[in-house]
Design a protein around this motif. Structure first.
Motif, PDB file in Angstrom:
ATOM      1  N   GLY A   1       0.822  -1.145   0.149  1.00 49.05           N
ATOM      2  CA  GLY A   1       0.043  -0.044   0.000  1.00 49.05           C
ATOM      3  C   GLY A   1       0.695   1.346  -0.159  1.00 49.05           C
ATOM      4  O   GLY A   1       2.106   0.961   0.039  1.00 49.05           O
ATOM      5  N   GLY A   2       0.177   2.506   0.089  1.00 50.30           N
ATOM      6  CA  GLY A   2       0.952   3.732  -0.032  1.00 50.30           C
ATOM      7  C   GLY A   2       1.447   4.084  -1.489  1.00 50.30           C
ATOM      8  O   GLY A   2       1.104   3.775  -2.358  1.00 50.30           O
ATOM      9  N   THR A   3       2.066   5.106  -1.394  1.00 51.64           N
ATOM     10  CA  THR A   3       2.703   5.862  -2.653  1.00 51.64           C
ATOM     11  C   THR A   3       4.280   6.185  -2.373  1.00 51.64           C
ATOM     12  O   THR A   3       4.787   6.224  -1.099  1.00 51.64           O
ATOM     13  CB  THR A   3       1.907   7.022  -2.965  1.00 51.64           C
ATOM     14  OG1 THR A   3       2.121   8.144  -1.626  1.00 51.64           O
ATOM     15  CG2 THR A   3       0.492   6.720  -3.165  1.00 51.64           C
TER      16      THR A   3
ATOM     17  N   GLU B   1       1.353   5.368  -7.124  1.00 50.13           N
ATOM     18  CA  GLU B   1       0.763   4.191  -6.336  1.00 50.13           C
ATOM     19  C   GLU B   1       2.011   3.086  -6.302  1.00 50.13           C
ATOM     20  O   GLU B   1       2.813   2.723  -7.096  1.00 50.13           O
ATOM     21  CB  GLU B   1      -0.576   3.761  -7.011  1.00 50.13           C
ATOM     22  CG  GLU B   1      -1.370   4.766  -6.986  1.00 50.13           C
ATOM     23  CD  GLU B   1      -2.072   5.138  -5.663  1.00 50.13           C
ATOM     24  OE1 GLU B   1      -1.983   4.116  -4.702  1.00 50.13           O
ATOM     25  OE2 GLU B   1      -2.315   6.155  -5.209  1.00 50.13           O
ATOM     26  N   TYR B   2       1.897   2.480  -5.174  1.00 49.26           N
ATOM     27  CA  TYR B   2       2.692   0.973  -4.830  1.00 49.26           C
ATOM     28  C   TYR B   2       2.582   0.402  -5.925  1.00 49.26           C
ATOM     29  O   TYR B   2       3.814  -0.339  -6.299  1.00 49.26           O
ATOM     30  CB  TYR B   2       2.312   0.708  -3.436  1.00 49.26           C
ATOM     31  CG  TYR B   2       1.308  -0.267  -3.637  1.00 49.26           C
ATOM     32  CD1 TYR B   2       1.182  -1.662  -3.561  1.00 49.26           C
ATOM     33  CD2 TYR B   2      -0.055   0.212  -3.413  1.00 49.26           C
ATOM     34  CE1 TYR B   2       0.193  -2.454  -3.753  1.00 49.26           C
ATOM     35  CE2 TYR B   2      -1.252  -0.652  -3.309  1.00 49.26           C
ATOM     36  CZ  TYR B   2      -1.220  -1.788  -3.807  1.00 49.26           C
ATOM     37  OH  TYR B   2      -2.221  -2.685  -3.730  1.00 49.26           O
ATOM     38  N   ASN B   3       1.241  -0.071  -6.611  1.00 51.41           N
ATOM     39  CA  ASN B   3       1.262  -0.996  -7.533  1.00 51.41           C
ATOM     40  C   ASN B   3       1.459  -0.329  -9.086  1.00 51.41           C
ATOM     41  O   ASN B   3       0.714  -0.989 -10.083  1.00 51.41           O
ATOM     42  CB  ASN B   3       0.291  -1.740  -7.372  1.00 51.41           C
ATOM     43  CG  ASN B   3      -1.132  -0.888  -7.363  1.00 51.41           C
ATOM     44  OD1 ASN B   3      -1.160   0.160  -7.395  1.00 51.41           O
ATOM     45  ND2 ASN B   3      -2.067  -1.512  -7.189  1.00 51.41           N
ATOM     46  N   ALA B   4       1.663   0.927  -9.062  1.00 50.61           N
ATOM     47  CA  ALA B   4       1.753   1.689 -10.444  1.00 50.61           C
ATOM     48  C   ALA B   4       2.349   0.732 -11.559  1.00 50.61           C
ATOM     49  O   ALA B   4       3.461   0.052 -11.418  1.00 50.61           O
ATOM     50  CB  ALA B   4       2.280   2.843 -10.389  1.00 50.61           C
ATOM     51  N   THR B   5       1.994   0.841 -12.881  1.00 46.42           N
ATOM     52  CA  THR B   5       2.423   0.080 -13.817  1.00 46.42           C
ATOM     53  C   THR B   5       3.598   0.986 -14.445  1.00 46.42           C
ATOM     54  O   THR B   5       3.944   2.315 -14.215  1.00 46.42           O
ATOM     55  CB  THR B   5       1.676   0.202 -15.084  1.00 46.42           C
ATOM     56  OG1 THR B   5       0.992   1.263 -15.568  1.00 46.42           O
ATOM     57  CG2 THR B   5       0.256  -0.790 -14.615  1.00 46.42           C
TER      58      THR B   5
ATOM     59  N   THR C   1       8.256  -4.270 -14.533  1.00 48.66           N
ATOM     60  CA  THR C   1       7.101  -4.701 -13.596  1.00 48.66           C
ATOM     61  C   THR C   1       7.310  -4.380 -12.143  1.00 48.66           C
ATOM     62  O   THR C   1       8.423  -4.278 -11.684  1.00 48.66           O
ATOM     63  CB  THR C   1       6.345  -5.977 -14.065  1.00 48.66           C
ATOM     64  OG1 THR C   1       7.326  -7.049 -13.412  1.00 48.66           O
ATOM     65  CG2 THR C   1       5.992  -6.309 -15.411  1.00 48.66           C
ATOM     66  N   VAL C   2       6.088  -4.442 -11.364  1.00 51.66           N
ATOM     67  CA  VAL C   2       6.478  -4.496  -9.685  1.00 51.66           C
ATOM     68  C   VAL C   2       7.350  -5.715  -9.318  1.00 51.66           C
ATOM     69  O   VAL C   2       8.222  -5.531  -8.576  1.00 51.66           O
ATOM     70  CB  VAL C   2       5.194  -4.507  -9.139  1.00 51.66           C
ATOM     71  CG1 VAL C   2       5.438  -4.571  -7.695  1.00 51.66           C
ATOM     72  CG2 VAL C   2       4.535  -3.221  -9.592  1.00 51.66           C
ATOM     73  N   ASP C   3       7.024  -6.870  -9.932  1.00 50.72           N
ATOM     74  CA  ASP C   3       7.709  -8.103  -9.546  1.00 50.72           C
ATOM     75  C   ASP C   3       9.002  -7.915 -10.161  1.00 50.72           C
ATOM     76  O   ASP C   3      10.055  -8.743  -9.312  1.00 50.72           O
ATOM     77  CB  ASP C   3       7.072  -9.226  -9.907  1.00 50.72           C
ATOM     78  CG  ASP C   3       5.757  -9.613  -9.439  1.00 50.72           C
ATOM     79  OD1 ASP C   3       5.657  -8.970  -8.123  1.00 50.72           O
ATOM     80  OD2 ASP C   3       4.687 -10.366  -9.968  1.00 50.72           O
ATOM     81  N   ALA C   4       9.306  -7.639 -11.345  1.00 50.27           N
ATOM     82  CA  ALA C   4      10.598  -7.729 -11.904  1.00 50.27           C
ATOM     83  C   ALA C   4      11.655  -6.326 -11.716  1.00 50.27           C
ATOM     84  O   ALA C   4      12.785  -6.373 -11.889  1.00 50.27           O
ATOM     85  CB  ALA C   4      10.608  -7.676 -13.441  1.00 50.27           C
ATOM     86  N   GLY C   5      10.948  -5.566 -11.256  1.00 56.37           N
ATOM     87  CA  GLY C   5      11.498  -4.240 -10.917  1.00 56.37           C
ATOM     88  C   GLY C   5      11.466  -3.197 -12.337  1.00 56.37           C
ATOM     89  O   GLY C   5      11.033  -3.695 -13.201  1.00 56.37           O
ATOM     90  N   PHE C   6      11.664  -1.927 -12.197  1.00 57.05           N
ATOM     91  CA  PHE C   6      11.407  -0.961 -13.175  1.00 57.05           C
ATOM     92  C   PHE C   6      12.904  -0.545 -13.685  1.00 57.05           C
ATOM     93  O   PHE C   6      13.671  -0.112 -12.850  1.00 57.05           O
ATOM     94  CB  PHE C   6      10.629   0.237 -12.574  1.00 57.05           C
ATOM     95  CG  PHE C   6       9.069  -0.420 -12.276  1.00 57.05           C
ATOM     96  CD1 PHE C   6       8.434  -0.691 -13.409  1.00 57.05           C
ATOM     97  CD2 PHE C   6       8.809  -0.344 -10.882  1.00 57.05           C
ATOM     98  CE1 PHE C   6       7.046  -1.003 -13.103  1.00 57.05           C
ATOM     99  CE2 PHE C   6       7.469  -0.931 -10.488  1.00 57.05           C
ATOM    100  CZ  PHE C   6       6.453  -1.023 -11.624  1.00 57.05           C
TER     101      PHE C   6
END
Length: 308
Positions: free
Chosen positions: A232-234, A248-252, A273-278
């Motif tokens: 959660g959170g930003t 957002e914590y889950n932003a694309t 991605t969130v899982d792989a990192g940006f």
């Protein structure tokens, strides 16, 4: 006094000689949304279904763009020329000759009402309306080479058909549809027309050579970070003193890229991605991720940004 030579003063640069080795004329009924940007990540954006193409344009005619204006002013005895200049009229005409018998082209050229295919035929009658039909137009040129294209483009928010040229119906001529469009002032757009250059070949270095302001020197590095585990959170990202709005914590990746560009890093690209990192590229300085607003998964904590 410092001296120089003629060729230094001239400062010739062949990289600033653009051409339009191919051309597309796009049209829409007036009132259709006009895109603010034509490209994303160096690729041309797909326009809405409101827009249509005039197809191939006659080569020998090309597309003639003719801006003009009329200047008047008071003249006094004893003065040579006008004492003041007033622009009383500005015009911009677009001449081109579509070669393809597309329905919308036929409607523009002959001023037809909407026809339909029926019993093996297409047929439409001349409109009887007194009001000129209004359109919007985008003209895009193609220069450069694959993967390094440069697109000079013109946006005309409102145009009408000013003139229809002669058709030569002979054994050796294909039917063509010569048109002259006249640009009109559009209050919503705020201008008679707009001009720009875009594409992957239009680099910041080339923009700097042109003398364009707002150009940032971009790093060749890419930067990776991860907020995996946050529930959660930003958070925000700071680059060269420019801070994004909250993310957002889950932003694309697309949302993160939009936030970074909105902060002033206009060329930034973001993948992952969130899982792989940006991964962030095409920025003017190393990013800093401020994650004090994230929760869950051990957050808030320091987010490391690694140079790739």
């Amino acid at each position: 006094m410092t001296t120089t030579d003629f060729y230094t003063l001239k400062d010739k640069d062949d990289n600033l000689v653009f051409a339009a080795i191919n051309m597309v004329v796009l049209l829409a009924d007036y009132g259709a949304p006009i895109p603010e940007e034509l490209t994303e990540n160096g690729k041309l954006k797909e326009l809405g279904s409101e827009w249509w193409t005039a197809g191939e344009i006659e080569q020998k005619s090309g597309v003639d763009l003719a801006p003009d204006m009329k200047v008047e002013g008071p003249e006094g005895y004893g003065s040579r020329g006008r004492r003041r200049d007033f622009i009383t009229e500005e015009t911009f005409n677009i001449d081109f000759t579509p070669q393809e018998a597309r329905r919308r082209t036929l409607e523009m050229y002959y001023d037809l009402g909407t026809g339909e295919y029926k019993n093996g035929s297409y047929y439409a009658k001349k409109r009887r309306a007194a009001k000129m039909k209004e359109y919007s137009s985008i003209i895009i040129g193609y220069d450069g080479e694959p993967e390094n294209e440069i697109y000079p483009y013109w946006i005309f928010p409102k145009v009408t058909v000013e003139k229809r040229g002669k058709q030569s119906v002979t054994q050796t001529n294909a039917l063509t549809y010569p048109l002259t469009l006249a640009a009109k002032e559009d209050p919503a757009y705020g201008a008679l027309f707009g001009f720009g250059i875009t594409g992957p070949g239009f680099t910041p270095e080339l923009a700097q050579k042109m003398g364009v302001t707002g150009v940032q020197k971009l790093l060749n590095d890419s930067f990776k970070y991860s907020v995996k585990g946050a529930t959660g959170g930003t958070y925000t990202i700071s680059i060269n003193g420019k801070m994004t709005a909250t993310i957002e914590y889950n932003a694309t990746a697309a949302a993160i890229q939009a936030a970074i560009r909105a902060s002033g890093e206009n060329e930034a690209t973001v993948g992952g991605t969130v899982d792989a990192g940006f991964t962030i590229t095409k920025v003017s300085a190393e990013p800093t991720v401020i994650a004090t607003g994230l929760t869950g998964g051990g957050f808030p904590k320091t987010v490391e940004v690694t140079k790739q």
